[in-house]
Scaffold this active site. Structure first.
Site, short mmCIF file in Angstrom:
data_model
loop_
_atom_site.label_atom_id
_atom_site.label_comp_id
_atom_site.label_asym_id
_atom_site.label_seq_id
_atom_site.Cartn_x
_atom_site.Cartn_y
_atom_site.Cartn_z
N HIS A 105 0.85 -1.19 0.00
CA HIS A 105 0.00 0.00 0.00
C HIS A 105 0.89 1.24 0.00
CE1 HIS A 105 -3.48 2.51 0.78
NE2 HIS A 105 -2.76 3.14 1.69
N THR A 137 -6.27 -9.14 4.83
CA THR A 137 -7.32 -9.76 5.64
C THR A 137 -8.69 -9.37 5.09
OG1 THR A 137 -7.17 -7.88 7.17
CG2 THR A 137 -5.94 -9.87 7.75
N ASP A 138 -9.68 -10.12 5.49
CA ASP A 138 -11.04 -9.91 5.00
C ASP A 138 -11.58 -8.56 5.47
OD1 ASP A 138 -13.59 -10.10 4.08
OD2 ASP A 138 -14.17 -11.82 5.31
N ASP A 152 -7.18 -2.33 4.22
CA ASP A 152 -5.74 -2.14 4.47
C ASP A 152 -5.43 -2.25 5.96
OD1 ASP A 152 -5.20 -1.69 1.74
OD2 ASP A 152 -5.75 0.42 1.94
#
Length: 541
Positions: A105, A137-138, A152
């Protein structure tokens, strides 16, 4: 070998960079995109990397699309998934079926998450941004809707800071963060994974990196420096240059040494380099010491009861080579020393202060730069314990050579032991030769240099040069009765034979050659004393 499945929606420059660098031996096994026109497809195919396209169909749910992505990857073997500008928020439908999944990111999370990180950075007016590699991650709810607060939000693997400069726009930041941040951080994270050093604990949402701890040589070396001077040019006039400083340095240095005669021309790249070498040499000694440096090598060095005497002895080693050199002193410069310094052309003098009369004398020379290195008490303090050298594509870091053997630590290997005076001279020669470029040979008498042979590819040639310097260029000095220091062992007795011809009577060297016995035998034949330090002191920079 670790194989990677890469997901990208556009150019995929990070994935291609990883493919080209193969960090930790990892290879990009497949590239998948959700855009059939993504440029990454052609670039991957040129590298022989298989590609897959799984475009989202109109009205297709997030999870249905992800299930097709999972199906498209089913025939490929991979242990890691890397996202690079993959413009889809992933849910458990994908993540539960995949191994560890990483994303890069373009900000220092948790600051500025989401798709407009660079715009957020500029709007916030921060002076530093960067990138973050994190575990994906979800970030969706049970219906597959995005939970913005979770985007993020996965555990951080590594980060890389990048400066924000005045006048930057989003395009500037995007390119700088990519090249100076992401191209460092993403391969690092992949390498850690490939080397088995990256441990992801999904249950507690934590990442542990084996060996990523503090120390003199950390796994990640992060630092910043401030430009403190624009230099006239670099080593040569066609090269631009600047000086950067470390505000945390507490040791006396030429970087923090103000130029007392502000009207004189400024310091150049070579001036700083040579002045640093000169200053570090005189720091070795407790007694008043002076050194004259040319091209980072000592043309002469000495200690004495007074600074003026030390300078006179140092200069007399090779006054011809001292022309246009750099002078360093480890005591406040007095008028008597200043008068000697100005007797011939010098580029720079650096000392821990000057008397008013000394400054009046030195200022008479328009082109002599006068640097004040601060308090004399700081000269014995060592706070910088490592040195660095930039390479193309990297940097070497090593412990600073601070060895200072005592008489008791020297091993006498010859039939004859050095005299008391020779011991003093041998130790002086060893502290000085540490600052001579390898291959290095140094002749000394008392605590002053007599001849220096520097930077040779043959050790016996270095002896011959030191002998020639002592015979032809030294004023009021002779190699007869002097001692010799060698920064590394003698591979053959020939250098001892050459030294004996010059009149050398004692030798200090590391020892450790397979021919040590032959070298010692040659020294005994010439009634030389020889001591081993057990440590060499190469200086290649």
């Amino acid at each position: 070998m670790t194989r990677i499945a890469g997901l990208a929606s556009n150019r995929g420059r990070n994935l291609l960079h990883i493919a080209d660098r193969t960090p930790g031996g990892a290879e990009l096994g497949v590239v998948l995109t959700n855009d059939p026109d993504a440029p990454v497809l052609d670039d991957a195919e040129k590298r022989g990397i298989p590609t897959e396209v799984v475009a989202r169909e109109e009205g297709e749910s997030r999870r249905d699309h992800e299930q097709r992505v999972v199906a498209a990857l089913a025939d490929y073997d991979f242990e890691l998934v890397c996202l690079d500008g993959y413009m889809r928020i992933l849910s458990d439908a994908f993540l539960d079926e995949m191994p560890t999944t990483l994303n890069v990111h373009p900000s220092l999370l948790p600051s500025f998450p989401g798709t407009d990180a660079h715009e957020q950075v500029l709007d916030a007016g921060v002076k530093a941004t960067g990138c973050t590699v994190h575990v994906v991650t979800d970030a969706t709810d049970e219906e597959g809707n995005v939970v913005e607060s979770e985007v993020d939000g996965g555990p951080i693997v590594t980060q890389e800071p990048v400066p924000v400069y005045e006048g930057d726009d989003e395009s500037d930041l995007k390119e700088r963060v990519l090249y100076e941040g992401e191209f460092k951080a993403y391969p690092r994270a992949v390498r850690w994974f490939a080397e088995g050093r990256l441990d992801v604990d999904a249950e507690v949402g934590a990442v542990r990196i084996e060996g990523d701890d503090d120390g003199r040589f950390p796994v990640r070396k992060l630092e910043s420096a401030d430009r403190v001077a624009d230099l006239r040019y670099g080593e040569n006039p066609h090269q631009d240059a600047a000086l950067y400083g470390d505000a945390t340095c507490e040791e006396a240095s030429v970087v923090d040494a103000p130029q007392r005669n502000e009207g004189a021309k400024g310091m150049g790249y070579n001036n700083y380099n040579d002045a640093d070498a000169a200053l570090n040499l005189v720091k070795e000694f407790d007694r008043p010491a002076a050194a004259v440096i040319k091209h980072t090598n000592p043309a002469g060095c000495a200690t004495a009861d007074t600074l003026a005497d030390a300078y006179e002895d140092a200069l007399a080693t090779d006054p011809k080579s001292a022309f246009g050199g750099i002078v360093a002193l480890n005591r406040e410069c007095d008028e008597a020393t200043a008068e000697q310094v100005t007797d011939s052309f010098k580029e720079v003098v650096v000392a821990p202060g000057y008397t008013d009369d000394a400054l009046d004398t030195l200022f008479e020379k328009d082109n002599l730069r006068v640097l004040d290195a601060g308090d004399e008490a700081d000269f014995g303090e060592v706070t910088e314990t490592t040195t660095e050298k930039d390479l193309v594509g990297g940097r070497l870091v090593q412990e600073r050579d601070l060895q200072a053997p005592t008489r008791e630590e020297l091993e006498v290997v010859t039939e004859r032991e050095p005299t008391e005076d020779q011991y003093e001279s041998l130790l002086f020669a060893w502290q000085t030769i540490k600052h001579v470029k390898s291959n290095a040979i140094l002749f000394a008498d008392g605590t002053e240099t007599v001849g220096v042979g520097a930077g040779q590819v043959s050790r016996v040639d270095a002896v011959e040069i030191a002998k020639m310097k002592a015979e032809k260029d030294a004023e009021g000095k002779s190699a007869a009765g002097a001692v010799m220091a060698s920064d590394a062992f003698f591979p053959f007795p020939d250098a001892i034979e050459a030294a004996a011809e010059a009149g050398i009577e004692a030798v200090i060297q590391p020892g450790g050659s397979v021919n040590d016995d032959d070298v010692i035998e040659a020294a005994d034949e010439h009634d030389m004393a020889m001591v081993f330090t057990g440590q060499r002191c190469f200086r290649h920079d």
